[in-house]
Design a protein around this motif. Sequence first.
Motif, PDB file in Angstrom:
ATOM      1  N   GLU A  57       0.864  -1.168   0.000  1.00 35.44           N
ATOM      2  CA  GLU A  57       0.000   0.000   0.000  1.00 35.44           C
ATOM      3  C   GLU A  57       0.904   1.223   0.000  1.00 35.44           C
ATOM      4  O   GLU A  57       1.827   1.322   0.800  1.00 35.44           O
ATOM      5  CB  GLU A  57      -0.881  -0.003   1.245  1.00 35.44           C
ATOM      6  N   GLY A  58       0.666   2.138  -0.921  1.00 38.28           N
ATOM      7  CA  GLY A  58       1.528   3.315  -1.032  1.00 38.28           C
ATOM      8  C   GLY A  58       2.953   2.939  -1.396  1.00 38.28           C
ATOM      9  O   GLY A  58       3.889   3.211  -0.648  1.00 38.28           O
ATOM     10  N   PRO A  59       3.162   2.316  -2.556  1.00 37.30           N
ATOM     11  CA  PRO A  59       4.475   1.765  -2.892  1.00 37.30           C
ATOM     12  C   PRO A  59       5.521   2.775  -3.366  1.00 37.30           C
ATOM     13  O   PRO A  59       6.694   2.426  -3.482  1.00 37.30           O
ATOM     14  CB  PRO A  59       4.159   0.780  -4.017  1.00 37.30           C
ATOM     15  N   LEU A  60       5.147   4.020  -3.632  1.00 34.18           N
ATOM     16  CA  LEU A  60       6.096   4.947  -4.251  1.00 34.18           C
ATOM     17  C   LEU A  60       7.353   5.158  -3.413  1.00 34.18           C
ATOM     18  O   LEU A  60       8.471   5.055  -3.942  1.00 34.18           O
ATOM     19  CB  LEU A  60       5.432   6.289  -4.554  1.00 34.18           C
ATOM     20  N   LEU A  61       7.216   5.458  -2.145  1.00 34.55           N
ATOM     21  CA  LEU A  61       8.409   5.712  -1.321  1.00 34.55           C
ATOM     22  C   LEU A  61       9.296   4.471  -1.202  1.00 34.55           C
ATOM     23  O   LEU A  61      10.520   4.577  -1.382  1.00 34.55           O
ATOM     24  CB  LEU A  61       8.021   6.254   0.050  1.00 34.55           C
ATOM     25  N   PRO A  62       8.748   3.281  -0.927  1.00 32.31           N
ATOM     26  CA  PRO A  62       9.622   2.102  -0.904  1.00 32.31           C
ATOM     27  C   PRO A  62      10.313   1.843  -2.248  1.00 32.31           C
ATOM     28  O   PRO A  62      11.469   1.414  -2.283  1.00 32.31           O
ATOM     29  CB  PRO A  62       8.685   0.950  -0.535  1.00 32.31           C
TER      30      PRO A  62
ATOM     31  N   LEU B  73      12.200   7.687 -13.554  1.00 37.03           N
ATOM     32  CA  LEU B  73      10.937   8.353 -13.218  1.00 37.03           C
ATOM     33  C   LEU B  73       9.768   7.947 -14.118  1.00 37.03           C
ATOM     34  O   LEU B  73       8.696   7.603 -13.616  1.00 37.03           O
ATOM     35  CB  LEU B  73      11.113   9.869 -13.182  1.00 37.03           C
ATOM     36  N   PRO B  74       9.922   7.955 -15.448  1.00 42.30           N
ATOM     37  CA  PRO B  74       8.778   7.548 -16.272  1.00 42.30           C
ATOM     38  C   PRO B  74       8.416   6.074 -16.103  1.00 42.30           C
ATOM     39  O   PRO B  74       7.243   5.710 -16.237  1.00 42.30           O
ATOM     40  CB  PRO B  74       9.216   7.858 -17.704  1.00 42.30           C
ATOM     41  N   VAL B  75       9.371   5.245 -15.808  1.00 47.27           N
ATOM     42  CA  VAL B  75       9.091   3.821 -15.581  1.00 47.27           C
ATOM     43  C   VAL B  75       8.217   3.668 -14.338  1.00 47.27           C
ATOM     44  O   VAL B  75       7.232   2.913 -14.331  1.00 47.27           O
ATOM     45  CB  VAL B  75      10.405   3.012 -15.442  1.00 47.27           C
ATOM     46  N   ILE B  76       8.561   4.410 -13.287  1.00 45.90           N
ATOM     47  CA  ILE B  76       7.772   4.373 -12.050  1.00 45.90           C
ATOM     48  C   ILE B  76       6.373   4.922 -12.309  1.00 45.90           C
ATOM     49  O   ILE B  76       5.371   4.324 -11.892  1.00 45.90           O
ATOM     50  CB  ILE B  76       8.463   5.199 -10.944  1.00 45.90           C
ATOM     51  N   ALA B  77       6.307   6.065 -12.974  1.00 49.43           N
ATOM     52  CA  ALA B  77       5.012   6.706 -13.248  1.00 49.43           C
ATOM     53  C   ALA B  77       4.088   5.761 -14.019  1.00 49.43           C
ATOM     54  O   ALA B  77       2.908   5.615 -13.667  1.00 49.43           O
ATOM     55  CB  ALA B  77       5.221   8.013 -14.013  1.00 49.43           C
ATOM     56  N   ASP B  78       4.617   5.138 -15.044  1.00 48.23           N
ATOM     57  CA  ASP B  78       3.799   4.203 -15.848  1.00 48.23           C
ATOM     58  C   ASP B  78       3.316   3.034 -14.996  1.00 48.23           C
ATOM     59  O   ASP B  78       2.140   2.659 -15.062  1.00 48.23           O
ATOM     60  CB  ASP B  78       4.599   3.677 -17.044  1.00 48.23           C
ATOM     61  N   ALA B  79       4.203   2.470 -14.193  1.00 45.47           N
ATOM     62  CA  ALA B  79       3.840   1.287 -13.405  1.00 45.47           C
ATOM     63  C   ALA B  79       2.802   1.610 -12.334  1.00 45.47           C
ATOM     64  O   ALA B  79       1.947   0.775 -12.021  1.00 45.47           O
ATOM     65  CB  ALA B  79       5.084   0.694 -12.756  1.00 45.47           C
ATOM     66  N   LEU B  80       2.867   2.811 -11.769  1.00 41.89           N
ATOM     67  CA  LEU B  80       1.943   3.173 -10.686  1.00 41.89           C
ATOM     68  C   LEU B  80       0.743   3.972 -11.180  1.00 41.89           C
ATOM     69  O   LEU B  80      -0.091   4.386 -10.376  1.00 41.89           O
ATOM     70  CB  LEU B  80       2.690   3.965  -9.610  1.00 41.89           C
ATOM     71  N   ASN B  81       0.690   4.212 -12.488  1.00 44.05           N
ATOM     72  CA  ASN B  81      -0.401   4.969 -13.106  1.00 44.05           C
ATOM     73  C   ASN B  81      -0.534   6.363 -12.482  1.00 44.05           C
ATOM     74  O   ASN B  81      -1.629   6.803 -12.124  1.00 44.05           O
ATOM     75  CB  ASN B  81      -1.724   4.199 -13.023  1.00 44.05           C
ATOM     76  N   ILE B  82       0.616   7.031 -12.340  1.00 51.19           N
ATOM     77  CA  ILE B  82       0.648   8.408 -11.882  1.00 51.19           C
ATOM     78  C   ILE B  82       1.475   9.208 -12.879  1.00 51.19           C
ATOM     79  O   ILE B  82       2.128   8.630 -13.759  1.00 51.19           O
ATOM     80  CB  ILE B  82       1.228   8.547 -10.446  1.00 51.19           C
TER      81      ILE B  82
END
Length: 159
Positions: free
Chosen positions: A25-30, A47-56
């Motif tokens: 839950e809330g995976p961005l910081l980890p 950054l774009p890889v994270i954004a795509d995976a988390l849909n943000i």
Amino acid sequence: MTMQQASTQIAARTAAIIAEHQGLEGPLLPILHGIQDEFGFVPQDALPVIADALNISNAEVHGVVTFYHDYRRAPAGRHVVKLCRAEACQSMGGDALAAKLQALLGIGFHETSADGAVTLEPVYCLGLCACAPSAMVDGEVIGRLDAERIEEIAAEIRA
């Protein structure tokens, strides 16, 4: 290694780190901590890889990376000195010690020496208020700093 190969390698390792943490839950910081542990900083290519995976949005990821001071956007030096800038340390002479350390290292806060030896970062409380002023050098906390100890720390780092 070409820039394209480096970017591909960053993206692949970032995807693996995301997979390890995405179920939280809330995976961005980890995820960001995992990326920084892997690379020593959070590469822009991640950054774009994270954004795509988390849909943000990319902007949301960028905002988190730039908001929290512990995330680096460039590699740190071989040694990291975190000098407490909170009120207790300031009241015990922290400003003078900060100026002295910056002069000895030849860098300011949020900078890394040209030779890559040291990064100097301000922090706002290390929890050593009773032992102010304090610092953390390569993860080791040091309390009751004075001018002599600052000189010793600078000499040890430069050795």
